[in-house]
Design a protein around this motif. Structure first.
Motif: not given
Length: 537
Positions: A56-61, A191-197, A345-354
């Protein structure tokens, strides 16, 4: 405005925001006053949590928006991101376990903590910290651009006054700032669990379903991309690119891949995911398993060609290639699933931004505030300073978004790479040797930063006067290369020369706070508490 897409996106957005606030109660810390609890999740994450956190940290928007947009606009050159993520894993498998061990042994919270302990230099530590903070801001900005691109395609913010266009960025900023402040690293980890799924679901459906919507399938997708990219632009008289590397782009492609791979784990947000793990073996296993994401990135990159085959053009996207993937999803999917894809995409942006804002805040607290402002700061004060600093970092990212050209968002990440790669010698070389003098490392860093920043500043594009490209001509040649790599060469030349001179005059080298066995240190015994550095006791 597409109400169904917006409704699905808002549902997931609210759900993950609630999850972010709930994370403060997840794995509740025995003593939340310590920075290693708020900023490193108590250094307690195991295999599954770490795998999702690092993914979730490295694969982002950057992955979902900027890479396909670069391929949509220019073709094969944008594929540098695929070999870059293939190269990075064996590279970091070698040195990151050593960084984990020495950080665990001495309670280091940031890479700059390690640099200070290894080289006995607060100035070098400050240089690494400031570079990490500044380089992270455009990367956070890229995440916010990904959210805005989705909302623009849905029908929010695409037209209207400036404040209406930028309103989604401020909303994302407020939500992100709130749950990061309260929950620290536990929020993006959960949140990364939701994002990656959601991302895996979207990618699998996209690669199977979208080609069925395009007559001729994959064959037509590649034919259409080649035909479109090789057609001369009426304004410039030159083609945009090709599905194969054009003459003169081999060195830029190679240096973009190698330079990005070397830079990735110099970013503080990439290192924080490693330092938060509970054991050295967890680091090793996850670095091996994360190669699965590289396969996914190759598929995501092809979305740029799918957008071309679906007859999207720069003109139809209002000149903004960042809209290519959201527009493709909007065209190909039913509204309800397009909403799911936008949520990914949106959650994939929020996780790394955090994670990025937390990592940058840790650097400020430990290596600026404690080292130079309040050496006697209590653990509680350090945590509070880091929480506030995370808000300031996000505000700085907003400035990048509002001041730089968002139509080439991949430049946000590449610009950060120009800066952060200059910390490579101090961190990576330091994990193996103290042969290089601390002042030589500082002089090399300064030379690389000045050269890289100035050259990047001079690059223009049709839409931007400065920082318009991160590829520039190599001095005294006709070849072009990624500025980060040429700046690193300048860094290393200065480092070697200065090191020779400083050793010749016997300049004081300082005291090494680490020992050889610290770099092979394993996890603490079951039930013990990780050591906390003296600065937070």
């Amino acid at each position: 405005m597409n109400g169904t897409e917006l409704g699905v996106l808002v549902f997931f957005f609210v759900a993950v925001a609630a999850l972010g606030f709930f994370a403060a109660r997840w794995r509740r810390a025995a003593d939340h006053r310590h920075l290693h609890e708020w900023g490193l999740g108590g250094r307690s994450f195991g295999g599954w949590v770490t795998w999702f956190l690092l993914g979730g940290d490295l694969y982002t928007a950057y992955t979902f928006i900027a890479v396909p947009a670069a391929i949509f606009a220019g073709g094969a050159l944008g594929f540098f991101a695929v070999p870059y993520t293939i190269l990075v894993w064996p590279m970091v498998f070698i040195f990151l376990p050593r960084l984990w061990s020495v950080s665990r042994k001495h309670g280091y919270v940031t890479p700059a903590d390690f640099v200070k302990g290894r080289h006995d230099s607060r100035a070098l530590s400050l240089a690494v910290a400031v570079t990490g903070i500044v380089a992270t801001m455009p990367y956070i900005a890229l995440q916010l651009v990904g959210i805005q691109a989705c909302l623009d395609v849905i029908g929010i913010g695409g037209n209207g006054s400036t404040w209406q266009k930028d309103l989604p960025l401020f909303i994302a900023f407020a939500v992100l700032a709130a749950y990061t402040y309260t929950s620290g690293l536990r929020a993006p980890a959960l949140i990364a669990f939701v994002k990656d799924t959601l991302i895996y679901l979207t990618v699998i459906v996209a690669v199977i379903y979208i080609p069925t919507r395009i007559p001729g399938g994959w064959s037509h997708i590649f034919d259409a991309a080649q035909s479109h990219l090789t057609t001369p632009n009426p304004k410039t008289g030159k083609p945009a690119g090709s599905i194969l590397l054009a003459k003169g782009t081999t060195i830029p492609y190679a240096t973009l891949a190698v330079g990005s791979a070397m830079a990735l784990f110099m970013y503080p947000h990439a290192q924080i995911g490693v330092l938060a793990t509970k054991s050295r073996n967890t680091v090793r296993r996850n670095l091996a398993a994360l190669t699965a994401y590289s396969l996914m990135l190759g598929v995501i990159a092809l979305l740029g060609y799918m957008a071309i085959a679906a007859h999207f053009t720069a003109a139809s996207l209002n000149g903004n290639a960042q809209h290519a993937v959201p527009a493709l999803f909007d065209w190909a999917f039913p509204s309800w699933f397009a909403g799911v894809a936008f949520a990914a995409v949106a959650i994939g942006a929020l996780v790394p931004a955090a994670i990025m804002s937390i990592a940058a805040a840790n650097l400020f607290t430990r290596n600026v505030w404690v080292d130079f402002v309040r050496p006697g700061a209590s653990p509680q004060e350090q945590t509070q300073v880091s929480q506030l600093a995370s808000l300031v970092v996000k505000f700085g990212a907003l400035i990048f978004v509002l001041s730089l050209d968002k139509t080439t968002a991949i430049n946000f990440q590449l610009l950060g790479g120009v800066l952060i790669l200059q910390t490579f010698p101090a961190i990576v070389f330091g994990l193996y040797t103290r042969y290089f003098h601390r002042w030589a490392l500082l002089l090399g860093w300064a030379a690389g930063i000045v050269y890289g920043t100035l050259v990047a500043w001079w690059q223009s594009s049709p839409t931007q006067k400065h920082f318009g490209s991160q590829v520039a001509t190599i001095p005294w040649t006709h070849q072009k290369a990624y500025i980060a790599v040429t700046a690193l060469v300048v860094n290393l030349v200065v480092l070697v020369v200065a090191n020779f001179v400083l050793k010749a005059v016997r300049a004081p080298a300082g005291t090494d706070a680490t020992a050889a066995e610290d770099y092979e240190f394993e996890e603490a015994a079951e039930g013990t508490t990780p050591q906390v550095a003296s600065a937070v006791l």
